[in-house]
Write an enzyme that holds these catalytic residues in place. Structure first.
Site, PDB file in Angstrom:
ATOM      1  CB  SER A 121      -0.886   0.003   1.243  1.00 59.11           C
ATOM      2  OG  SER A 121      -0.091   0.324   2.372  1.00 59.11           O
ATOM      3  CE  LYS A 122      -1.927   6.695  -2.733  1.00 57.29           C
ATOM      4  NZ  LYS A 122      -3.301   6.156  -2.701  1.00 57.29           N
ATOM      5  NE  ARG A 123       0.406   0.683   5.936  1.00 58.03           N
ATOM      6  CZ  ARG A 123       0.854  -0.526   6.201  1.00 58.03           C
ATOM      7  NH1 ARG A 123       1.890  -0.694   6.978  1.00 58.03           N
ATOM      8  NH2 ARG A 123       0.253  -1.591   5.685  1.00 58.03           N
TER       9      ARG A 123
END
Ligand code: GLU
Length: 484
Positions: free
Chosen positions: A251-253
């Site tokens: 994910s963007k994390r």
């Protein structure tokens, strides 16, 4: 005939995982001499994002993943955009209704919501309670006359198991009782993903469905639809999900997940395809770098791994650096040009002398470049009238009494040179050092800082040669005379 499809939904920018699936589809098709099909799954009208389909096609083309059938290309089983095939899904859905394998459901959103709450309150699994499945003819006629909207639900078997063989994972079985009577045609007349996907995979003659692991739980629904429609299912291939380094879903994390970000940052198409091919596939060798041709030769479904693939941004960066070092100088000059222009370092369009200058700079920065967007930072001092001086470097190497004397001598020697080439420049600089009793780093560093603003960079004498005598002399004079 091997026929595979990449079937993205245009609900946003393609991410790394989407394109990885496309890479597997494409490599498998090319390896087998099969057909790679692009199909746009745009039947969820609420989630459509304008421009997403174009972005998908742009990303695929950029990566060199050319499709043999699909939008803008055509093909014998088109159209390849699902919203243009709605009548086909309606026809097949009504056929299932006529055969008693699907039914019209008149339940309102409110009723479904109440039902769900009641199920939750009772601690039961949520799912459609099949009220409309077992209506009498009269009840059905009454509901149909009262309500002008309905959906069509598939009548799942209520007992037994649905089994299928996944090429990566072997035989998988699911309890039918745990499956919902899922919607196949929505009240807006559009099919759901499950239905459209099955109808199209059959009509478009798909031999292998390759899609990520997250779709495994949908597959029993698809298998039941195939059986109800009397069709032979394709082979099922579910590569693993791509996880971040902490083993949670990517994910963007974990940094950029949109594919277009990598394009913008200046990753090279072949490096991206090489890297993505290794996310969940292996040729069984201890090796990372494969040309596209080698990937095509080696790509078989047996190499797809069932264990999670970990996305490692550092490895991708490293791999891109390898590809940049394999790129010819002229090509690399073309590739970095837009980045230099965007940074305002080169005009648009570039003049011939600017192009020439960029070509001379390329060999000096190629080794350090990992992504094209780093080029302006690495090459900035070649272009700016005055380089950006690193204050620490200035303090250390220029703010000392002997610096000014050294630089003056260097300028004198350089001005006298008859030929401006690396050998001559090197001798002149070293001789100037000797004139003031300095050598090695005590000569190199001040000259480097004065001419480039920094302590690290490409070979000093090559840099001075490319900068040209005028720039070098101006910079050294300025640095030597000012009280830096
Ligand atoms: N439209 C689905 C997606 O966006 C495709 C899933 C499949 O390949 O069946 O991922």
């Amino acid at each position: 005939m091997i026929r595979v499809r990449f079937a993205p939904s245009p609900t946003g920018s393609p991410h790394i995982g989407n394109i990885r699936t496309a890479v597997f589809d494409w490599l498998f098709a090319r390896h087998e001499g099969g057909v790679f099909i692009l199909r746009i799954e745009d039947t969820d009208r609420a989630r459509l994002v304008p421009g997403a389909m174009e972005e998908i096609m742009r990303d695929l083309r950029w990566a060199g993943l050319d499709w043999d059938e699909g939008p803008e290309v055509g093909g014998p089983y088109g159209p390849y955009i699902q919203s243009e095939r709605v009548d086909l899904y309606q026809k097949h859905a009504e056929q299932l209704v006529a055969e008693g394998r699907a039914y019209h459901c008149y339940c309102t959103a409110e009723r479904l919501e109440e039902m769900r709450k009641a199920q939750q309150a009772a601690g039961k699994p949520t799912g459609y309670d099949q009220r409309c499945r077992y209506l009498t003819e009269e009840e059905r006629a009454a509901l149909a006359s009262e309500s002008d909207t309905f959906v069509i639900r598939f009548a799942m078997p209520t007992s037994g198991q649905t089994s299928f063989v996944d090429v990566v994972r072997g035989e998988l079985s699911f309890d039918n009782a745990l499956q919902d009577d899922f919607v196949i045609l929505k009240s807006d007349g559009y099919p759901t993903y499950h239905f459209a996907s099955v109808v199209d995979d059959h009509l478009i003659k798909i031999s292998h469905v390759i899609r990520s692991e997250e779709w495994i739980s949908s597959t029993p629904k698809h298998v039941q639809l195939y059986s109800a429609l009397g069709w032979e299912p394709p082979a099922w291939v579910h590569p693993s999900l791509i996880l971040g380094p902490d083993r949670s879903k990517l994910s963007k994390r974990h940094g950029a997940v949109n594919f277009s970000t990598y394009i913008e940052e200046g990753y090279l198409p072949d490096a991206m395809v090489n890297y993505l091919a290794l996310l969940g596939w292996s040729a069984g060798e201890d090796r990372d770098i494969y040309s596209i041709q080698e990937l095509i030769e080696k790509f078989t479904l047996e190499g797809i791994t069932g264990h999670p693939a970990i996305f490692d941004a550092q490895k991708l960066l490293w791999m891109n650096g390898v590809y940049i070092r394999q790129t010819s100088m002229n090509r690399l000059a073309e590739l970095i040009l837009p980045y230099l222009q965007k940074a305002g370092l080169v005009s648009e369009p570039p003049s011939d002398s600017e192009l020439d200058y960029v070509r001379k700079i390329v060999p000096l920065i190629q080794d350090r470049l990992k992504v094209l967007s780093e080029a302006p930072e690495l090459a900035e001092f070649f272009f700016r009238e005055e380089p950006a001086y690193d204050p620490k470097a200035v303090q250390k190497w220029l703010e000392r009494p002997e610096a000014s004397e050294l630089l003056t001598k260097v300028v004198d020697r350089l001005e006298e040179l008859e030929e401006w080439n690396v050998g001559a420049i090197e001798s002149a600089v070293r001789e100037a050092g000797a004139d003031v009793g300095a050598e090695g780093g005590k000569v190199i560093h001040p000259v480097r800082v004065a001419s480039t603003g920094r302590t690290v960079g490409p070979g000093l004498f090559e840099t001075l040669e490319v900068l040209g005598r005028d720039r070098v002399v101006t910079r050294l004079r300025r640095a030597g005379s000012s009280e830096q």
